[in-house]
Design a protein around this motif. Structure first.
Motif, PDB file in Angstrom:
ATOM      1  N   ALA A 194       0.798  -1.345   0.128  1.00 21.96           N
ATOM      2  CA  ALA A 194      -0.041   0.059  -0.001  1.00 21.96           C
ATOM      3  C   ALA A 194       0.986   1.240   0.029  1.00 21.96           C
ATOM      4  N   GLY A 195       1.871   1.190   0.585  1.00 23.33           N
ATOM      5  CA  GLY A 195       2.837   2.239   0.897  1.00 23.33           C
ATOM      6  C   GLY A 195       3.585   2.809  -0.769  1.00 23.33           C
ATOM      7  N   TYR A 196       3.528   1.546  -1.575  1.00 18.32           N
ATOM      8  CA  TYR A 196       4.098   2.051  -2.993  1.00 18.32           C
ATOM      9  C   TYR A 196       3.000   2.728  -3.652  1.00 18.32           C
ATOM     10  N   GLY A 197       1.642   2.334  -3.573  1.00 17.66           N
ATOM     11  CA  GLY A 197       0.881   3.055  -4.153  1.00 17.66           C
ATOM     12  C   GLY A 197       0.450   4.398  -3.544  1.00 17.66           C
ATOM     13  N   ASP A 198       0.519   4.502  -2.440  1.00 15.03           N
ATOM     14  CA  ASP A 198       0.463   5.912  -1.695  1.00 15.03           C
ATOM     15  C   ASP A 198       1.686   6.943  -2.297  1.00 15.03           C
ATOM     16  N   LEU A 228      16.770   7.554  -0.433  1.00 11.18           N
ATOM     17  CA  LEU A 228      15.650   8.237   0.615  1.00 11.18           C
ATOM     18  C   LEU A 228      15.096   6.680   1.258  1.00 11.18           C
ATOM     19  N   ALA A 229      15.059   6.606   2.728  1.00  9.61           N
ATOM     20  CA  ALA A 229      14.661   5.652   3.295  1.00  9.61           C
ATOM     21  C   ALA A 229      13.213   5.937   3.889  1.00  9.61           C
ATOM     22  N   GLY A 230      11.973   5.350   3.249  1.00  8.19           N
ATOM     23  CA  GLY A 230      10.713   5.459   4.015  1.00  8.19           C
ATOM     24  C   GLY A 230      10.053   4.156   4.288  1.00  8.19           C
ATOM     25  N   ILE A 231      10.537   3.560   5.205  1.00 11.23           N
ATOM     26  CA  ILE A 231      10.190   2.099   5.627  1.00 11.23           C
ATOM     27  C   ILE A 231       8.994   1.969   6.415  1.00 11.23           C
ATOM     28  N   GLY A 232       8.225   3.107   6.802  1.00 13.23           N
ATOM     29  CA  GLY A 232       6.949   3.214   7.322  1.00 13.23           C
ATOM     30  C   GLY A 232       7.038   2.651   8.882  1.00 13.23           C
ATOM     31  N   HIS A 233       7.670   3.356   9.796  1.00 12.09           N
ATOM     32  CA  HIS A 233       7.790   2.846  11.213  1.00 12.09           C
ATOM     33  C   HIS A 233       8.092   4.192  11.699  1.00 12.09           C
ATOM     34  N   PRO A 252       6.404   6.240   3.720  1.00  8.52           N
ATOM     35  CA  PRO A 252       6.343   6.439   1.801  1.00  8.52           C
ATOM     36  C   PRO A 252       6.013   7.860   1.601  1.00  8.52           C
ATOM     37  N   THR A 253       4.692   8.355   2.055  1.00  8.97           N
ATOM     38  CA  THR A 253       4.137   9.558   1.495  1.00  8.97           C
ATOM     39  C   THR A 253       5.208  10.705   1.963  1.00  8.97           C
ATOM     40  N   ALA A 254       5.694  10.670   2.972  1.00  9.83           N
ATOM     41  CA  ALA A 254       6.673  11.520   3.602  1.00  9.83           C
ATOM     42  C   ALA A 254       7.857  11.772   2.702  1.00  9.83           C
TER      43      ALA A 254
END
Length: 459
Positions: A161-165, A246-251, A269-271
Motif C-alpha cells: 500500500a505504501g508503494y501505491g500511496d 531516501l529510506a521511507g520504510i514506514g515506522h 512513503p508519503t513523507a
C-alpha cells in the motif's frame, strides 16, 4: 549384566533427570529455527555458538505451549519490537523434559525480553562501529543531492500500500511537477528481505546514470519485521551506493541502521514523496523570489522617474506663469519664446524617456543573463562533481578486483602449491592431526586422499 529394552532405558533416564533437575533454569541461547502450528504451540530449535568462530557447540529442542505463548508473544514483541525469529538471542526460564519416544527437550515457561533488547542493541552498535571503522557510514549522506530529482528508482513490493500511496502522491501533486519513476520489485519482509533489496540495488546500479535518487519504500507491516534493516550487508550496500537514497520504510518507533546510513530517512512513503516535491518547490521559490525582486526594482525605477517628471512639470508651469505675469508688455515675443522653449523641453523629455526605457530594458536583460549564467555554472559544477565521483568509484572497484585476483586460492594452487585438509579444515600444524586421519590434499587439478602413517614435528 541383564539386557534391558530401550523404553526401559529411556524411562530410567527420564526418572533420573526428573530427580536431578526438579526445577526450572535460566538458559541463554540463540534461536536457530522457529515454527508455529495451527494449535498455537511454538516450537524452537535453540543453539549455542562459540564466540571465536561462531561454530555451534550445543543444540536443544524447545516448546512454548499455546496457553503460555499467547501471553509471552505480545509482551516480547511489544518490548523488543521484534518477533521470535532466527538469529536473535534469548534468556528463557525452562524446565527439562525427557520423553521415552521423543527424547530430550526444554519446556519454556518465561522469556526475558530485556536481555534480547540489550543483545540487539549490542549488535547494532557493533555494526555501526564496523561501518565507521571502514569509513563508509556517511558516504551516501555526503553525496550531493540533485536540485531537481526528476527520475526516481523505487525499491518496494509491487503490492505494498505504501508503494501505491507514494506513486499516487508523486504523480498527482497539486503543482503539476513531472516525475519519472521505475519500480525495482523486492521482498520487504521475511528472511529474504536483505538479499532481495541488495539485488534490487545491483539492478539499479547498472543504470545509475538514468536516476537522480533511489527510494526504499516498505509502508505498513509490523514493527517486528524491521530486523532485516539492521543487517550489516544491507547497511553497507546502502551506505556505499553512488546515488542518494531516501529510506521511507514506514515506522515511527526506532531508527534502523539503514535509516542511519541513507542520505535521508523519513517516517512514511508519503513523507518521501513530499520531500521530493518540496525539492521542486524550493527551486520554484528561488525563481519566484528573483522574479518578484526584478518586478519590484522595475516598478521602483519607473515610480521615481514618474515623480521627477511631475516635479519638473510643476516647476515648469510655475515658471511659465511668473514669466507671463512679468512680461505682459511683450506678449507676442514671450509667446514665441515659450512655444520654442516648450517644444524643446518636450523633445528633451521624450529623448530622456526613450533613454530611460533603453536603460531599463538593458538592466532587465542583464539581470536575466546573470541568472541564466548562474544556472549554467551550477549545471557544469554538478556534471563535474558527478564525473569525479564516478571516476573515484570506478578506480576503487578496479583496485578491489585486482586484489581479489591476487588472493584467489586457484591462482596460488596453479603455482604448484597445495592445500591439505582434515575433516574439511586446513592443516597448518602437526598437532592438529593424528595417525589414522585421512588427509585430503587439493591440487590445482585434482584431489589426493591419503592416510597418516607417521607424524614428524619440526620445532
Amino acid at each position: 549384566m541383564e539386557a534391558i529394552g530401550l523404553y526401559q532405558l529411556n524411562n530410567l533416564v527420564k526418572r533420573e533427570l526428573k530427580n536431578r533437575f526438579p526445577d526450572s533454569f535460566l538458559v541463554i541461547a540463540e534461536i536457530a529455527d522457529v515454527k508455529e502450528n495451527r494449535s498455537g504451540h511454538c516450537y524452537l530449535e535453540l543453539v549455542e555458538k562459540r564466540e571465536e568462530d561462531d561454530a555451534v557447540i550445543a543444540t536443544a529442542r524447545a516448546t512454548i505451549w499455546a496457553f503460555t505463548y499467547r501471553i509471552l508473544r505480545p509482551y516480547f514483541e511489544t518490548t523488543t519490537g521484534k518477533s521470535l525469529q532466527k538469529g536473535i538471542k534469548v534468556l528463557v526460564r525452562a524446565e527439562i523434559v525427557f520423553h521415552e519416544l521423543y527424547g530430550y527437550s526444554l519446556n519454556i515457561k518465561d522469556i526475558d525480553p530485556t536481555f534480547t533488547v540489550g543483545d540487539l542493541e549490542r549488535k547494532r552498535k557493533e555494526i555501526i562501529d564496523r561501518l565507521t571503522q571502514e569509513g563508509v557510514i556517511d558516504m551516501n549522506r555526503e553525496l550531493e543531492f540533485p536540485m531537481l530529482p526528476k527520475t526516481v528508482a523505487i525499491i518496494s513490493s509491487p503490492t505494498a500500500a505504501g508503494y501505491g500511496d507514494f506513486v499516487d502522491q508523486l504523480h498527482r501533486n497539486v503543482y503539476g511537477y513531472a516525475f519519472h519513476t521505475k519500480l525495482f520489485p523486492a521482498v520487504m519482509q521475511g528472511e529474504k528481505t536483505t538479499e532481495s533489496i541488495i539485488a534490487a540495488l545491483e539492478r539499479i546500479y547498472e543504470y545509475e546514470s538514468l536516476f537522480d535518487v533511489v527510494v526504499i519504500i516498505r509502508g505498513g507491516g509490523s514493527q517486528t519485521d524491521l530486523g532485516c534493516f539492521d543487517s550489516y550487508e544491507l547497511a553497507a550496500n546502502v551506505a556505499q551506493f553512488p546515488i542518494p537514497i531516501l529510506a521511507g520504510i514506514g515506522h515511527e518507533r526506532d531508527e534502523t541502521i539503514v535509516d542511519r546510513v541513507a542520505y535521508r530517512s523519513v517516517k512514511t512513503p508519503t513523507a518521501a514523496a513530499a520531500f521530493l516535491i518540496e525539492c521542486f518547490n524550493e527551486v520554484d521559490r528561488v525563481l519566484e523570489d528573483a522574479k518578484e525582486a526584478l518586478v519590484r526594482e522595475t516598478r521602483r525605477i519607473l515610480q521615481e522617474e514618474r515623480t521627477r517628471q511631475v516635479v519638473r512639470i510643476t516647476e515648469f508651469k510655475q515658471f511659465t506663469r511668473l514669466f507671463l505675469e512679468g512680461q505682459a508688455n511683450n506678449l507676442t515675443l514671450s509667446s514665441q519664446r515659450v512655444e520654442h522653449a516648450s517644444r524643446l523641453f518636450v523633445q528633451n523629455r521624450i529623448n530622456g524617456l526613450n533613454q530611460l526605457k533603453m536603460r531599463v530594458e538593458g538592466m532587465v536583460g542583464a539581470l536575466f543573463e546573470r541568472q541564466r549564467n548562474r544556472l549554467d555554472d551550477m549545471q557544469k559544477t554538478m556534471v563535474h562533481k558527478t564525473t569525479e565521483l564516478f571516476t573515484a568509484n570506478r578506480y576503487f572497484l578496479e583496485l578491489v578486483e585486482t586484489k581479489m585476483k591476487y588472493v584467489d586460492p586457484k591462482n596460488i594452487l596453479e603455482k604448484g602449491f597445495s592445500i591439505t585438509r582434515v575433516n574439511g579444515k586446513a592443516v597448518r600444524e602437526t598437532n592438529r592431526v593424528k595417525k589414522g586421519d585421512v588427509l585430503e590434499t587439493e591440487l590445482f587439478k585434482g584431489v589426493i586422499r591419503s592416510e597418516i602413517k607417521d607424524i614428524e614435528t619440526n620445532i
